[in-house]
Design a protein around this motif. Structure first.
Motif, mmCIF file in Angstrom:
data_model
loop_
_atom_site.group_PDB
_atom_site.id
_atom_site.type_symbol
_atom_site.label_atom_id
_atom_site.label_comp_id
_atom_site.label_asym_id
_atom_site.label_seq_id
_atom_site.Cartn_x
_atom_site.Cartn_y
_atom_site.Cartn_z
ATOM 1 N N ASP A 368 -4.567 -0.214 5.923
ATOM 2 C CA ASP A 368 -5.876 -0.484 4.809
ATOM 3 C C ASP A 368 -5.102 -0.594 3.501
ATOM 4 N N ILE A 369 -3.818 -0.479 3.085
ATOM 5 C CA ILE A 369 -3.322 -0.384 1.786
ATOM 6 C C ILE A 369 -3.408 -1.637 1.209
ATOM 7 N N GLU A 370 -3.224 -2.850 1.767
ATOM 8 C CA GLU A 370 -3.537 -3.972 0.917
ATOM 9 C C GLU A 370 -4.807 -4.280 0.687
ATOM 10 N N ASN A 371 -5.879 -3.738 1.391
ATOM 11 C CA ASN A 371 -7.347 -3.937 0.857
ATOM 12 C C ASN A 371 -7.611 -2.955 -0.343
ATOM 13 N N ILE A 372 -7.147 -1.546 -0.028
ATOM 14 C CA ILE A 372 -7.279 -0.684 -1.387
ATOM 15 C C ILE A 372 -6.605 -1.261 -2.583
ATOM 16 N N GLU A 373 -5.275 -1.849 -2.332
ATOM 17 C CA GLU A 373 -4.815 -2.300 -3.644
ATOM 18 C C GLU A 373 -5.589 -3.363 -4.202
ATOM 19 N N ARG A 374 -6.054 -4.346 -3.600
ATOM 20 C CA ARG A 374 -7.104 -5.347 -4.261
ATOM 21 C C ARG A 374 -8.345 -4.718 -4.771
ATOM 22 N N GLN A 375 -8.719 -3.701 -4.096
ATOM 23 C CA GLN A 375 -9.800 -2.824 -4.943
ATOM 24 C C GLN A 375 -9.305 -2.244 -6.285
ATOM 25 N N VAL A 376 -8.153 -1.592 -6.251
ATOM 26 C CA VAL A 376 -7.639 -1.249 -7.539
ATOM 27 C C VAL A 376 -7.530 -2.302 -8.554
ATOM 28 N N ASP A 377 -6.910 -3.463 -7.971
ATOM 29 C CA ASP A 377 -6.973 -4.528 -9.157
ATOM 30 C C ASP A 377 -8.369 -5.197 -9.580
ATOM 31 N N LEU A 378 -9.108 -5.164 -8.807
ATOM 32 C CA LEU A 378 -10.499 -5.603 -8.998
ATOM 33 C C LEU A 378 -11.420 -4.470 -9.974
#
Length: 548
Positions: A368-378
């Motif tokens: 899930d790291i990639e999805n969490i990182e996208r959420q952090v960016d957003l």
């Protein structure tokens, strides 16, 4: 006049017990809080470990409510599965019952010694952890002292005709007695305090065995309510955990209430001290409840999920950036602060997942790291846009500084996310897929730095909210420690290379790259402390020593 004195003594003893509990909780949190939180997050890989972790955490914190709230926050962050969380809380319930049983062992004579040792430890120690241990010792001593005072305060009640009449009415209205005890436990936020009060009344001979059991059941029910109230404004994942625990205790009490007479007779037939009936009931009820509810933890978690499903939009998008608050800078800054704290929680999840993948040699933990990182960016982008709109109408100097601090912290958190995803995760994946192994010393050095980084992030989150200068100074000092740890680890790694250790030869670049990335993450974490130290006049311009 006599009855007034009795009530003052009684409530004073209860207040002292609650104060002792709070000292133990605060002291243990200061001394071992980071380790307890890390153990709670990591110790839920299986049902038995989850149960023991909840039990041990509650014995340490002296509060099943604190354990419930920590567990709920970890479920919200995705660090603990809902099924394991319910088992953690079953262990927490047994932990608080064991605390009552231990306190009732008749070791009140230790109270002065513990208070003396606690005060001495606190006064003579400069370490925050040892001072916390001193607080905890004082708290335990006060708890034992309060139990002695409770016994003295309840002794005159034996002759009270009014109290006898009231308790006689309750003997014939056990559901009402249970509700009264639940209300007291809810009001005091402590089932332990009510059980200790029942213990004192029972020892004074003013409670029948049947009424004693009913009151203990009520204390158990009321003790599960405060976590539910606290998490009402939290996301569904957190609410499911605390409400599930309340449902389990409620069903347990409803099943047990019709059998209180048989239960009291059975316990009195055992070779146990009769004056300890309340704590024996408390412990037996929670042990039986854990045994019965344990197999149904998965079903309970699925049922709670069905009634409180996740709000997908709220999970990925901003929760606290209210457009209407832009007209009120204080409210807008408060919302932005809460949103950035949420970003920090996501970074903690990423670090925990990376640490677990590193420990278990399992790339599935990185899924899930990639999805969490996208959420952090957003989220960090949304925070910047929101605060830039706030600044158009002009802010006073203080609000302007706070806005900049929030944006800076959000940017630093986003940088941490990039380092975790593009640096640490790729290095861990390379290690696992290549079948590589670190030397035992190298593994322990990296694992220790991982744990320290997670602890530092939690401290940074606290500093961001409280703006505490002492904590900020501590974080900067720890940053220096991290730099020294990284340097020593690199030096030891080179020594292992010179010694020709095969594992070090195979993982050399990975070891050094992970050291570098963890050091960079800690540098971003420490950034939250600099504005606070600067405002306090505690920050120097340069680390360079003056010439000469």
């Amino acid at each position: 006049m006599q009855s007034t004195i009795v009530m003052v003594n009684l409530f004073g003893a209860v207040a002292l017990l609650l104060f002792g509990l709070s000292l133990v909780k605060d002291g243990v949190t200061r001394a071992f809080g980071a380790r307890l939180r890390a153990a709670l997050a990591r110790g839920t890989n299986g049902p038995f470990r989850a149960f023991v972790t909840g039990l041990v955490a509650t014995l340490g914190l002296q509060s099943s409510t604190a354990t419930a709230l920590m567990t709920a926050s970890f479920v919200e962050k995705g660090l603990i599965r809902s099924q394991m969380a319910q088992i953690v809380l079953l262990g927490a319930n047994v932990g608080t019952a064991m605390t009552a049983w231990i306190v009732a062992l008749g070791i009140g004579w230790l109270s002065p010694l513990l208070i003396l040792a606690g005060v001495a430890t606190h006064r003579l120690s400069r370490s925050s952890a040892r001072q916390g241990a001193g607080y905890a010792l004082v708290g335990i001593g006060l708890m034992l002292l309060s139990l002695e005072l409770l016994g003295t305060a309840t002794e005159p009640m034996r002759q009270s005709q009014a109290l006898g009449a009231f308790l006689g009415m309750l003997d014939n209205a056990l559901p009402v007695a249970m509700i009264i005890a639940a209300g007291l436990a809810f009001a005091s936020s402590s089932s332990l305090a009510v059980v200790m009060l029942v213990l004192s009344l029972s020892s004074a001979g003013v409670l029948s065995p049947v009424l004693t059991v009913a009151l203990v059941l009520g204390a158990n029910l009321g003790g599960a309510i405060p976590p539910v109230i606290t998490t009402l404004g939290s996301p569904p994942a957190a609410r499911r955990v605390t409400l599930g625990n309340l449902v389990v205790r409620g069903i347990g009490c409803l099943i047990a209430l019709p059998a209180v007479g048989a239960s009291a007779d059975f316990l009195q037939s055992l070779p146990l001290p009769r004056q300890n009936l309340p704590v024996d009931v408390h412990l037996l009820f929670n042990l039986l409840l854990a045994m019965v509810a344990w197999p149904f933890a998965g079903l309970l978690a699925r049922t709670m999920n069905r009634f409180f499903p996740d709000d997908e939009a709220a999970e990925t998008g901003p929760r606290y950036l209210d457009e209407a608050a832009l007209d009120t800078p204080v409210m807008a800054l408060s919302g932005a602060t809460r949103e950035v704290l949420r970003v920090g929680d996501l970074i903690e999840v990423m670090l925990m997942r990376a640490s677990e993948a590193f420990s278990k040699n399992d790339v599935n933990e990185l899924g899930d790291i990639e999805n969490i990182e996208r959420q952090v960016d957003l989220l960090q982008q949304e925070v910047k846009i929101f605060l830039s709109r706030l600044g158009r109408d002009g802010l006073n100097e203080e609000d302007g500084r706070r806005s900049i601090v929030i944006i800076d912290y959000a940017i630093n958190l986003e940088h941490m996310g990039d380092i975790i995803e593009k640096g640490l995760c790729e290095q861990i994946a390379k290690k696992v897929r290549g079948g590589l192994r670190f030397s035992e010393d190298g593994y322990q050095e990296l694992k220790g730095l991982f744990n320290l980084t997670i602890d530092n992030l939690r401290i940074a989150q606290t500093i961001f909210v409280t703006r505490n200068a002492d904590l900020a100074r501590h974080l900067i000092e720890v940053k220096v420690d991290v730099r020294h740890m990284e340097k020593r680890s690199a030096e030891r790694h080179l020594e292992r290379l010179r010694d020709g250790l095969l594992e070090s030869l195979q993982t050399s670049s990975l070891h050094l790259d992970m050291l570098r990335d963890l050091k960079r993450i800690n540098a971003h974490i420490a950034s939250v402390a600099y504005p606070i130290l600067d405002e306090s006049g505690l920050l120097t311009e340069s680390r360079l020593r003056p010439p000469g």
